[in-house]
Design a protein around this motif. Structure first.
Motif, mmCIF file in Angstrom:
data_model
loop_
_atom_site.group_PDB
_atom_site.id
_atom_site.type_symbol
_atom_site.label_atom_id
_atom_site.label_comp_id
_atom_site.label_asym_id
_atom_site.label_seq_id
_atom_site.Cartn_x
_atom_site.Cartn_y
_atom_site.Cartn_z
ATOM 1 N N LEU A 12 60.999 53.320 -42.055
ATOM 2 C CA LEU A 12 61.218 52.000 -42.641
ATOM 3 C C LEU A 12 60.747 51.988 -44.087
ATOM 4 C CD1 LEU A 12 59.723 49.914 -39.704
ATOM 5 C CD2 LEU A 12 62.144 50.135 -40.252
ATOM 6 N N ARG A 13 61.417 51.205 -44.919
ATOM 7 C CA ARG A 13 60.969 51.022 -46.290
ATOM 8 C C ARG A 13 60.022 49.824 -46.335
ATOM 9 N NH1 ARG A 13 65.624 49.892 -49.727
ATOM 10 N NH2 ARG A 13 66.299 48.840 -47.854
ATOM 11 N N LEU A 14 58.776 50.074 -46.736
ATOM 12 C CA LEU A 14 57.772 49.020 -46.835
ATOM 13 C C LEU A 14 57.575 48.631 -48.296
ATOM 14 C CD1 LEU A 14 54.973 50.261 -44.383
ATOM 15 C CD2 LEU A 14 56.905 48.727 -43.901
ATOM 16 N N TYR A 15 57.664 47.337 -48.566
ATOM 17 C CA TYR A 15 57.417 46.821 -49.907
ATOM 18 C C TYR A 15 55.911 46.696 -50.105
ATOM 19 C CZ TYR A 15 57.231 43.759 -53.921
ATOM 20 O OH TYR A 15 56.950 43.236 -55.158
ATOM 21 N N TYR A 16 55.434 47.064 -51.299
ATOM 22 C CA TYR A 16 54.014 46.929 -51.599
ATOM 23 C C TYR A 16 53.824 46.590 -53.069
ATOM 24 C CZ TYR A 16 53.967 51.245 -54.224
ATOM 25 O OH TYR A 16 54.202 52.183 -55.180
ATOM 26 N N GLU A 17 52.635 46.117 -53.392
ATOM 27 C CA GLU A 17 52.222 45.933 -54.774
ATOM 28 C C GLU A 17 50.809 46.471 -54.919
ATOM 29 O OE1 GLU A 17 52.776 41.996 -56.330
ATOM 30 O OE2 GLU A 17 54.941 42.068 -55.997
ATOM 31 N N ALA A 18 50.503 46.994 -56.098
ATOM 32 C CA ALA A 18 49.171 47.510 -56.403
ATOM 33 C C ALA A 18 48.685 46.848 -57.681
ATOM 34 C CB ALA A 18 49.217 49.023 -56.586
ATOM 35 N N ALA A 19 47.418 46.460 -57.691
ATOM 36 C CA ALA A 19 46.839 45.803 -58.859
ATOM 37 C C ALA A 19 45.396 46.251 -59.039
ATOM 38 C CB ALA A 19 46.897 44.291 -58.692
ATOM 39 N N GLY A 20 44.989 46.455 -60.281
ATOM 40 C CA GLY A 20 43.606 46.767 -60.591
ATOM 41 C C GLY A 20 43.279 48.244 -60.476
ATOM 42 N N ASP A 21 42.034 48.554 -60.820
ATOM 43 C CA ASP A 21 41.517 49.920 -60.760
ATOM 44 C C ASP A 21 40.189 49.904 -60.020
ATOM 45 O OD1 ASP A 21 43.498 51.336 -62.339
ATOM 46 O OD2 ASP A 21 42.743 50.183 -64.043
ATOM 47 N N GLY A 22 39.855 51.033 -59.432
ATOM 48 C CA GLY A 22 38.597 51.159 -58.708
ATOM 49 C C GLY A 22 38.852 51.624 -57.285
ATOM 50 N N GLU A 23 37.863 51.424 -56.431
ATOM 51 C CA GLU A 23 38.023 51.801 -55.027
ATOM 52 C C GLU A 23 39.180 51.005 -54.429
ATOM 53 O OE1 GLU A 23 34.497 51.587 -52.639
ATOM 54 O OE2 GLU A 23 33.251 52.410 -54.230
ATOM 55 N N PRO A 24 39.996 51.649 -53.596
ATOM 56 C CA PRO A 24 41.145 50.944 -53.027
ATOM 57 C C PRO A 24 40.772 49.973 -51.906
ATOM 58 C CG PRO A 24 41.101 53.217 -52.274
ATOM 59 C CD PRO A 24 39.978 53.066 -53.248
ATOM 60 N N VAL A 25 41.450 48.827 -51.906
ATOM 61 C CA VAL A 25 41.337 47.826 -50.845
ATOM 62 C C VAL A 25 42.746 47.562 -50.345
ATOM 63 C CG1 VAL A 25 40.628 45.486 -50.226
ATOM 64 C CG2 VAL A 25 39.357 46.739 -51.979
ATOM 65 N N LEU A 26 42.971 47.753 -49.046
ATOM 66 C CA LEU A 26 44.270 47.490 -48.431
ATOM 67 C C LEU A 26 44.195 46.148 -47.715
ATOM 68 C CD1 LEU A 26 47.145 48.509 -47.679
ATOM 69 C CD2 LEU A 26 46.105 49.468 -45.604
ATOM 70 N N PHE A 27 45.032 45.208 -48.129
ATOM 71 C CA PHE A 27 45.104 43.878 -47.512
ATOM 72 C C PHE A 27 46.288 43.858 -46.549
ATOM 73 C CE2 PHE A 27 42.928 43.140 -51.525
ATOM 74 C CZ PHE A 27 41.916 42.245 -51.171
ATOM 75 N N ILE A 28 46.035 43.491 -45.286
ATOM 76 C CA ILE A 28 47.071 43.480 -44.247
ATOM 77 C C ILE A 28 47.291 42.048 -43.781
ATOM 78 C CG2 ILE A 28 47.819 44.422 -42.045
ATOM 79 C CD1 ILE A 28 45.792 46.704 -42.435
ATOM 80 N N SER A 29 48.520 41.569 -43.916
ATOM 81 C CA SER A 29 48.866 40.190 -43.576
ATOM 82 C C SER A 29 49.082 39.997 -42.086
ATOM 83 C CB SER A 29 50.138 39.772 -44.329
ATOM 84 O OG SER A 29 49.916 39.806 -45.714
ATOM 85 N N GLY A 30 49.049 38.740 -41.688
ATOM 86 C CA GLY A 30 49.278 38.370 -40.301
ATOM 87 C C GLY A 30 50.747 38.145 -39.998
ATOM 88 N N LEU A 31 51.005 37.719 -38.789
ATOM 89 C CA LEU A 31 52.364 37.504 -38.289
ATOM 90 C C LEU A 31 53.162 36.583 -39.200
ATOM 91 C CD1 LEU A 31 54.376 37.937 -35.941
ATOM 92 C CD2 LEU A 31 53.424 35.889 -34.891
#
Length: 172
Positions: free
Chosen positions: A44-63
């Motif tokens: 599947l093709r997943l859309y994403y956005e990345a912002a900022g620099d530093g340690e990575p934080v992955l935000f996962i949305s709900g239903l």
């Protein structure tokens, strides 16, 4: 409330904010327009956005939520961290799945996104169903999880949740 947040709430779509950065095509972008960041994960093709620099934080949305649900958090956290938001399968600008799937499959999507972006481990933040996905990711790939933040989530289904999921399947 800032104008970007107001616009996101009013229209249901967040504008591309000035601090949002796309990764280069070599990072696995697919599609004709490399400015639309998508990576292929589990077919599947997943859309994403990345912002900022530093340690990575992955935000996962709900239903039913998409990456725009994190606009306020990313605005602040991107001052110190590399924030990754994405649309789960069947949400937002990501592909629709052709068959049934489980939370574990969605956790594999999250891990695949980290792989595609070359991120060995990240702080994981999950909201609602995104918290269930985050828990699966942490359980099955603890070495990928620097920290785990769960927001308004659950650990197992209940009759109301099961009924809700079954109704969503019918609408699909």
């Amino acid at each position: 409330m800032g104008s970007a947040v107001e616009a996101a709430i009013r229209t249901g779509l967040a504008p591309r904010l000035p601090w949002t950065q796309s990764l280069p095509e070599e990072a696995g972008l697919v599609g004709e327009d490399a400015r639309v960041p998508k990576v292929k994960v589990n077919g599947l093709r997943l859309y994403y956005e990345a912002a900022g620099d530093g340690e990575p934080v992955l935000f996962i949305s709900g239903l039913g939520g998409d990456h725009t649900g994190w606009v306020s958090q990313v605005a602040e956290f991107s001052k110190h961290y590399r924030c990754i938001t994405y649309d789960n399968r069947d949400a937002g600008q990501s592909d629709k799945a052709s068959g049934n799937y489980a939370i574990r499959d969605m956790a594999q999507d999250a891990e695949g996104l980290l792989d595609a972006l070359g991120i060995p481990s990240a702080h994981i933040v999950g909201n609602s169903m995104g918290g269930a996905i985050a828990q699966e990711l942490a359980i099955n790939s603890s070495d990928r999880t620097r920290s785990l933040t769960l927001v308004c989530t659950y650990t197992k289904g209940d009759p109301r949740g099961t009924s809700l999921m079954n109704s969503w399947k019918l609408m699909k």
